[in-house]
Scaffold this motif. Structure first.
Motif, PDB file in Angstrom:
ATOM      1  N   ILE A 196      -0.778 -15.258  36.133  1.00  8.47           N
ATOM      2  CA  ILE A 196      -0.143 -16.101  37.002  1.00  8.47           C
ATOM      3  C   ILE A 196       1.100 -16.917  36.623  1.00  8.47           C
ATOM      4  N   PHE A 197       0.794 -17.592  34.997  1.00 13.79           N
ATOM      5  CA  PHE A 197       2.006 -18.130  34.452  1.00 13.79           C
ATOM      6  C   PHE A 197       3.502 -17.405  34.811  1.00 13.79           C
ATOM      7  N   LEU A 198       2.881 -16.367  34.556  1.00 12.69           N
ATOM      8  CA  LEU A 198       4.853 -15.226  34.598  1.00 12.69           C
ATOM      9  C   LEU A 198       5.376 -15.523  36.292  1.00 12.69           C
ATOM     10  N   ALA A 199       4.558 -15.383  37.159  1.00  8.04           N
ATOM     11  CA  ALA A 199       4.906 -14.843  38.191  1.00  8.04           C
ATOM     12  C   ALA A 199       5.307 -16.391  38.961  1.00  8.04           C
ATOM     13  N   ILE A 200       4.858 -17.329  38.878  1.00 10.61           N
ATOM     14  CA  ILE A 200       5.000 -18.719  39.031  1.00 10.61           C
ATOM     15  C   ILE A 200       6.188 -19.339  37.986  1.00 10.61           C
ATOM     16  N   SER A 201       6.320 -18.999  36.822  1.00 11.50           N
ATOM     17  CA  SER A 201       7.726 -18.707  36.245  1.00 11.50           C
ATOM     18  C   SER A 201       9.371 -18.117  36.547  1.00 11.50           C
ATOM     19  N   VAL A 202       8.934 -16.818  36.685  1.00 13.43           N
ATOM     20  CA  VAL A 202       9.441 -15.967  37.642  1.00 13.43           C
ATOM     21  C   VAL A 202      10.080 -17.094  39.173  1.00 13.43           C
ATOM     22  N   SER A 203       9.471 -17.614  39.859  1.00  8.33           N
ATOM     23  CA  SER A 203       9.255 -17.674  41.125  1.00  8.33           C
ATOM     24  C   SER A 203      10.634 -19.020  40.522  1.00  8.33           C
ATOM     25  N   LEU A 204      10.080 -20.357  39.655  1.00  9.93           N
ATOM     26  CA  LEU A 204      10.298 -21.113  39.953  1.00  9.93           C
ATOM     27  C   LEU A 204      12.208 -21.628  38.935  1.00  9.93           C
ATOM     28  N   ILE A 205      12.640 -20.357  38.170  1.00 14.06           N
ATOM     29  CA  ILE A 205      13.337 -20.475  37.401  1.00 14.06           C
ATOM     30  C   ILE A 205      14.745 -19.393  39.436  1.00 14.06           C
ATOM     31  N   ALA A 206      14.172 -18.841  39.822  1.00 13.55           N
ATOM     32  CA  ALA A 206      14.846 -18.387  41.009  1.00 13.55           C
ATOM     33  C   ALA A 206      15.411 -19.378  41.978  1.00 13.55           C
ATOM     34  N   ILE A 207      14.316 -19.992  42.116  1.00 18.81           N
ATOM     35  CA  ILE A 207      14.697 -21.231  42.783  1.00 18.81           C
ATOM     36  C   ILE A 207      15.454 -22.222  42.530  1.00 18.81           C
ATOM     37  N   ALA A 212      14.315 -25.082  35.885  1.00 20.41           N
ATOM     38  CA  ALA A 212      12.746 -25.408  36.266  1.00 20.41           C
ATOM     39  C   ALA A 212      12.468 -24.859  34.075  1.00 20.41           C
ATOM     40  N   VAL A 213      13.634 -24.394  33.470  1.00 25.14           N
ATOM     41  CA  VAL A 213      12.853 -24.460  32.369  1.00 25.14           C
ATOM     42  C   VAL A 213      11.657 -24.930  31.521  1.00 25.14           C
TER      43      VAL A 213
END
Length: 229
Positions: A196-207, A212-213
């Motif tokens: 879940i953490f990795l999925a949210i992280s990838v989404s935040l970086i994309a947006i 996002a960092v």
């Protein structure tokens, strides 16, 4: 020969940290951040290959901390020093105020203590106690990049930066249990929080890109605290 591979990777981390130092000292946080990312990449894989090749050693453990001290200890200290130099209270200031930016190196001191403690703390084999130095470095470097873009005026406030410095130094050595991104297996059931953490992280970086960092680092701390209850 294979026993030297993890140490060579660790030395690559150190080399990246040295190059990042030069750019960070020159105020080029974009390039410094790139070298830091590469260094952290090497930092992740030196341990991976040590376990894979079954060549873990005491010298490798010590060398890893020494390399991290540069890439994830001195570099974020310099980055915070540079941020404070550009803050509102410092510009045009005189007397004792001009020495405030040196407080940024509290991050370096706290990182040194954490790295030394990590090597003797048997509790941190499967997780972390306190914020890992690479995560803290990504947090500080990303703030420096955001400050340089001028998109967040708050990061030019001297007091805000001093508070961030103090909190960063505290979190590095706080008695806070944080999960590590290590997978014993790849089942979702046993690694739900990590996925879940990795999925949210990838989404935040994309947006949000670099913005996002720091959000991701704060999310990492929050999720760790929630799941450890």
């Amino acid at each position: 020969m294979k026993r030297h591979i993890p140490n060579i990777i660790t030395l690559c981390n150190l080399l990246c940290g040295c190059i990042a130092l030069i750019y960070a000292a020159g105020g080029n946080v974009y390039v410094a951040g790139g070298w830091v990312l590469l260094g952290i990449f090497f930092d992740f894989f030196d341990g991976f290959f040590a376990r894979l090749l079954k060549v873990k050693s005491e010298i490798g453990l010590q060398l890893d901390s020494l390399a991290d001290m540069v890439t994830s200890g001195v570099v974020p200290g310099i980055a915070m020093y540079q941020m404070l130099q550009l803050s509102d209270m410092i510009e045009g200031a005189n007397a004792w105020v001009v020495y405030l930016p040196y407080i940024g190196f509290f991050i370096t001191l706290a990182s040194a203590y954490r790295l030394a403690n990590f090597n003797i703390d048997t509790r941190q084999t499967t997780g972390f106690i306190g914020l890992p130095t690479p995560a803290n470095t990504l947090f500080i470097i990303s703030l420096a990049v955001i400050q340089s873009t001028g998109t967040l005026e708050l990061l030019h406030n001297t007091w805000v930066l001093l508070v961030i410095t103090i909190m960063s130094s505290y979190l590095l050595n706080a008695n806070l249990p944080l999960f590590a991104l290590k997978f014993k297996d790849y089942s979702f059931k046993n690694n739900a929080v990590k996925y879940i953490f990795l999925a949210i992280s990838v989404s935040l970086i994309a947006i949000l890109k670099v913005i996002a960092v720091p959000i991701i680092i704060l999310l990492y701390i929050l999720l760790s605290l929630i799941t450890k209850r």
